[in-house]
Design an enzyme around this catalytic site. Structure first.
Site, PDB file in Angstrom:
ATOM      1  N   LYS A  29     -41.802 -35.844  20.405  1.00  0.00           N
ATOM      2  CA  LYS A  29     -40.519 -36.430  19.633  1.00  0.00           C
ATOM      3  C   LYS A  29     -40.250 -34.683  19.381  1.00  0.00           C
ATOM      4  O   LYS A  29     -39.096 -34.006  20.184  1.00  0.00           O
ATOM      5  CB  LYS A  29     -40.066 -37.384  19.269  1.00  0.00           C
ATOM      6  CG  LYS A  29     -38.522 -37.724  18.278  1.00  0.00           C
ATOM      7  CD  LYS A  29     -38.466 -36.751  17.030  1.00  0.00           C
ATOM      8  CE  LYS A  29     -37.187 -36.068  16.736  1.00  0.00           C
ATOM      9  NZ  LYS A  29     -36.749 -35.450  15.541  1.00  0.00           N
ATOM     10  N   ASP A  34     -29.449 -27.582   2.419  1.00  0.00           N
ATOM     11  CA  ASP A  34     -30.160 -28.155   3.480  1.00  0.00           C
ATOM     12  C   ASP A  34     -30.078 -27.481   4.694  1.00  0.00           C
ATOM     13  O   ASP A  34     -28.787 -26.607   4.762  1.00  0.00           O
ATOM     14  CB  ASP A  34     -29.959 -29.463   3.135  1.00  0.00           C
ATOM     15  CG  ASP A  34     -30.533 -30.518   4.064  1.00  0.00           C
ATOM     16  OD1 ASP A  34     -32.081 -30.365   4.624  1.00  0.00           O
ATOM     17  OD2 ASP A  34     -29.929 -31.083   4.713  1.00  0.00           O
ATOM     18  N   LEU A  35     -30.407 -27.911   5.251  1.00  0.00           N
ATOM     19  CA  LEU A  35     -30.809 -27.313   7.341  1.00  0.00           C
ATOM     20  C   LEU A  35     -29.018 -27.915   8.177  1.00  0.00           C
ATOM     21  O   LEU A  35     -28.403 -28.092   8.076  1.00  0.00           O
ATOM     22  CB  LEU A  35     -31.396 -26.987   7.476  1.00  0.00           C
ATOM     23  CG  LEU A  35     -31.623 -26.419   9.013  1.00  0.00           C
ATOM     24  CD1 LEU A  35     -30.556 -24.783   9.111  1.00  0.00           C
ATOM     25  CD2 LEU A  35     -33.029 -26.177   9.808  1.00  0.00           C
ATOM     26  N   ASP A  36     -29.877 -29.594   8.600  1.00  0.00           N
ATOM     27  CA  ASP A  36     -29.691 -30.173   9.393  1.00  0.00           C
ATOM     28  C   ASP A  36     -28.134 -30.791   8.735  1.00  0.00           C
ATOM     29  O   ASP A  36     -28.583 -31.618   7.483  1.00  0.00           O
ATOM     30  CB  ASP A  36     -30.096 -30.924   9.564  1.00  0.00           C
ATOM     31  CG  ASP A  36     -31.733 -30.604  10.185  1.00  0.00           C
ATOM     32  OD1 ASP A  36     -31.885 -29.223  10.600  1.00  0.00           O
ATOM     33  OD2 ASP A  36     -32.906 -31.494  10.629  1.00  0.00           O
ATOM     34  N   LYS A  57     -39.566 -28.967   9.808  1.00  0.00           N
ATOM     35  CA  LYS A  57     -40.384 -28.471  10.205  1.00  0.00           C
ATOM     36  C   LYS A  57     -40.212 -26.662  10.918  1.00  0.00           C
ATOM     37  O   LYS A  57     -41.051 -26.018  11.669  1.00  0.00           O
ATOM     38  CB  LYS A  57     -41.810 -29.124  10.662  1.00  0.00           C
ATOM     39  CG  LYS A  57     -42.438 -30.021   9.637  1.00  0.00           C
ATOM     40  CD  LYS A  57     -43.292 -30.541  10.543  1.00  0.00           C
ATOM     41  CE  LYS A  57     -44.226 -31.273   8.856  1.00  0.00           C
ATOM     42  NZ  LYS A  57     -45.908 -31.578   9.249  1.00  0.00           N
ATOM     43  N   THR A  59     -27.989 -30.454  13.630  1.00  0.00           N
ATOM     44  CA  THR A  59     -29.277 -30.692  14.521  1.00  0.00           C
ATOM     45  C   THR A  59     -29.732 -31.772  14.755  1.00  0.00           C
ATOM     46  O   THR A  59     -30.046 -32.292  14.938  1.00  0.00           O
ATOM     47  CB  THR A  59     -30.189 -30.035  14.306  1.00  0.00           C
ATOM     48  OG1 THR A  59     -30.315 -30.416  12.342  1.00  0.00           O
ATOM     49  CG2 THR A  59     -30.081 -28.313  14.669  1.00  0.00           C
ATOM     50  N   SER A  61     -35.336 -27.599   2.738  1.00  0.00           N
ATOM     51  CA  SER A  61     -34.802 -28.555   4.348  1.00  0.00           C
ATOM     52  C   SER A  61     -36.419 -29.185   4.757  1.00  0.00           C
ATOM     53  O   SER A  61     -37.798 -29.003   4.475  1.00  0.00           O
ATOM     54  CB  SER A  61     -34.796 -27.339   5.355  1.00  0.00           C
ATOM     55  OG  SER A  61     -34.953 -28.568   6.603  1.00  0.00           O
ATOM     56  N   ALA A  62     -35.954 -30.664   5.386  1.00  0.00           N
ATOM     57  CA  ALA A  62     -37.464 -31.766   5.531  1.00  0.00           C
ATOM     58  C   ALA A  62     -37.778 -30.739   6.969  1.00  0.00           C
ATOM     59  O   ALA A  62     -38.884 -31.266   7.413  1.00  0.00           O
ATOM     60  CB  ALA A  62     -37.295 -32.662   5.340  1.00  0.00           C
ATOM     61  N   LYS A 121     -31.478 -39.489   8.042  1.00  0.00           N
ATOM     62  CA  LYS A 121     -31.181 -38.048   8.220  1.00  0.00           C
ATOM     63  C   LYS A 121     -32.087 -38.001   6.217  1.00  0.00           C
ATOM     64  O   LYS A 121     -32.153 -38.608   5.533  1.00  0.00           O
ATOM     65  CB  LYS A 121     -29.981 -38.396   7.473  1.00  0.00           C
ATOM     66  CG  LYS A 121     -28.767 -38.326   8.661  1.00  0.00           C
ATOM     67  CD  LYS A 121     -27.047 -38.257   8.329  1.00  0.00           C
ATOM     68  CE  LYS A 121     -26.261 -37.414   9.989  1.00  0.00           C
ATOM     69  NZ  LYS A 121     -24.536 -37.156   9.354  1.00  0.00           N
ATOM     70  N   GLU A 159     -26.324 -31.288   0.598  1.00  0.00           N
ATOM     71  CA  GLU A 159     -27.054 -31.751   0.911  1.00  0.00           C
ATOM     72  C   GLU A 159     -25.824 -32.894   1.715  1.00  0.00           C
ATOM     73  O   GLU A 159     -25.028 -32.919   1.198  1.00  0.00           O
ATOM     74  CB  GLU A 159     -27.631 -32.246   0.000  1.00  0.00           C
ATOM     75  CG  GLU A 159     -28.860 -32.062  -0.020  1.00  0.00           C
ATOM     76  CD  GLU A 159     -29.888 -32.660   1.682  1.00  0.00           C
ATOM     77  OE1 GLU A 159     -29.104 -33.342   1.520  1.00  0.00           O
ATOM     78  OE2 GLU A 159     -31.042 -32.590   1.145  1.00  0.00           O
ATOM     79  N   ASP A 160     -26.733 -33.443   3.358  1.00  0.00           N
ATOM     80  CA  ASP A 160     -25.632 -34.620   3.846  1.00  0.00           C
ATOM     81  C   ASP A 160     -26.032 -35.780   3.859  1.00  0.00           C
ATOM     82  O   ASP A 160     -25.887 -36.154   4.226  1.00  0.00           O
ATOM     83  CB  ASP A 160     -25.414 -33.410   5.253  1.00  0.00           C
ATOM     84  CG  ASP A 160     -26.763 -33.769   5.797  1.00  0.00           C
ATOM     85  OD1 ASP A 160     -26.736 -34.321   6.665  1.00  0.00           O
ATOM     86  OD2 ASP A 160     -26.999 -33.559   5.632  1.00  0.00           O
ATOM     87  N   ARG A 168     -40.816 -37.060   9.937  1.00  0.00           N
ATOM     88  CA  ARG A 168     -41.200 -37.708  11.335  1.00  0.00           C
ATOM     89  C   ARG A 168     -41.806 -38.976  11.103  1.00  0.00           C
ATOM     90  O   ARG A 168     -41.237 -39.854  12.635  1.00  0.00           O
ATOM     91  CB  ARG A 168     -41.062 -36.541  11.722  1.00  0.00           C
ATOM     92  CG  ARG A 168     -41.525 -36.296  13.531  1.00  0.00           C
ATOM     93  CD  ARG A 168     -42.081 -35.293  14.506  1.00  0.00           C
ATOM     94  NE  ARG A 168     -41.537 -34.494  13.596  1.00  0.00           N
ATOM     95  CZ  ARG A 168     -42.419 -33.617  14.072  1.00  0.00           C
ATOM     96  NH1 ARG A 168     -43.946 -33.420  14.309  1.00  0.00           N
ATOM     97  NH2 ARG A 168     -42.239 -32.084  13.598  1.00  0.00           N
ATOM     98  N   LYS A 193     -37.611 -35.987   0.656  1.00  0.00           N
ATOM     99  CA  LYS A 193     -37.094 -36.614  -0.294  1.00  0.00           C
ATOM    100  C   LYS A 193     -36.833 -38.039  -0.195  1.00  0.00           C
ATOM    101  O   LYS A 193     -37.214 -38.779   0.804  1.00  0.00           O
ATOM    102  CB  LYS A 193     -35.735 -35.794   0.338  1.00  0.00           C
ATOM    103  CG  LYS A 193     -35.363 -33.935   0.515  1.00  0.00           C
ATOM    104  CD  LYS A 193     -34.329 -33.888   1.451  1.00  0.00           C
ATOM    105  CE  LYS A 193     -34.096 -32.426   1.518  1.00  0.00           C
ATOM    106  NZ  LYS A 193     -33.306 -32.007   2.647  1.00  0.00           N
ATOM    107  N   VAL A 214     -35.038 -37.470   6.118  1.00  0.00           N
ATOM    108  CA  VAL A 214     -36.341 -38.335   6.056  1.00  0.00           C
ATOM    109  C   VAL A 214     -37.356 -37.839   6.912  1.00  0.00           C
ATOM    110  O   VAL A 214     -36.979 -37.073   8.121  1.00  0.00           O
ATOM    111  CB  VAL A 214     -35.763 -40.147   6.694  1.00  0.00           C
ATOM    112  CG1 VAL A 214     -37.452 -40.860   7.281  1.00  0.00           C
ATOM    113  CG2 VAL A 214     -35.053 -40.533   5.584  1.00  0.00           C
TER     114      VAL A 214
END
Length: 218
Positions: free
Chosen positions: A76, A9-11, A117, A17, A114-115, A45, A169-170, A49, A145, A47
């Site tokens: 946003k 995952d990224l964030d 974009k 981020t 990652s979710a 997290k 994953e976090d 946008r 997710k 989820v």
């Protein structure tokens, strides 16, 4: 050597981020007279946008037109993009490069799941783009997710069976998605929150090279 697929995952896993998402959502919520706390931000997290904005409106007991909804989502994202435009390699979380380099040395396929974009932009900013054999982000999936779609596509792109994939994953939703995909899930964060993961570490400094090697060999 056997091959496993490693999906990140990224964030909150590679870079933090989440703080920029929080600042952007908080500013948006304030404009709608909605109080938005860090505790509530935790629930966003992993989820999408659209779902995040729906949750914020529900917390504030607000109803808005579809037109304004779309406008706020764009606003946003612009705000968030202005934050990530300033990112550099200092934003990479501790010991992530060590783990990525070890996997590369051991010739293990690496994918992003990652979710976000904006995942490709962020990886470019922090100079990690070349570490990934495949990138699957919010532009490539239709289900968020905890649906496992993002990880199943990531596994397919690196030609590794789901049962041979390991996901970092976090978020609760992300760990649930990895488990649903029949993958090994490694939670990065608190055991109290991510107790349903196969393994949990507070961050990558706790993940030894030997542990990574054991994942590949088993």
């Amino acid at each position: 050597m056997s091959k496993k697929g490693f999906i990140f995952d990224l964030d909150g896993v590679i870079v933090d981020t989440a703080k920029y998402h929080f600042l952007a959502w908080q500013r948006l919520a304030k404009g709608l007279d909605i109080d938005f706390t860090e505790e509530e931000n935790e629930q966003l997290k992993g989820v999408s946008r659209v779902r995040s904005l729906e949750k914020i409106l529900a917390w504030g007991n607000k109803t808005i037109s579809q037109e304004l909804f779309n406008e706020l989502m764009g606003k946003k994202n612009e705000e968030y993009l202005s934050f990530i435009a300033e990112m550099d390699q200092n934003e990479i979380l501790p010991d992530v490069p060590r783990v990525l380099n070890l996997l590369k040395e051991m010739d293990q396929p690496i994918s992003l799941g990652s979710a976000s974009k904006n995942a490709r932009t962020i990886l470019e900013r922090v100079n990690l783009r070349s570490n990934f054999n495949a990138i699957v982000d919010g532009n490539d999936v239709s289900k968020a997710k905890p649906d496992p779609e993002v990880f199943l596509i990531a596994a397919k792109q690196i030609n590794i069976a789901p049962k041979d994939c390991i996901v970092f994953e976090d978020s609760v939703a992300g760990v649930t998605a990895a488990n649903s995909a029949n993958m090994i899930s490694i939670g990065i964060g608190s055991k109290d929150v991510l107790g349903h993961a196969t393994y949990v570490f507070s961050d990558f400094t706790e993940i030894s090279d030997d542990f990574i090697k054991s994942l590949i060999e088993n």
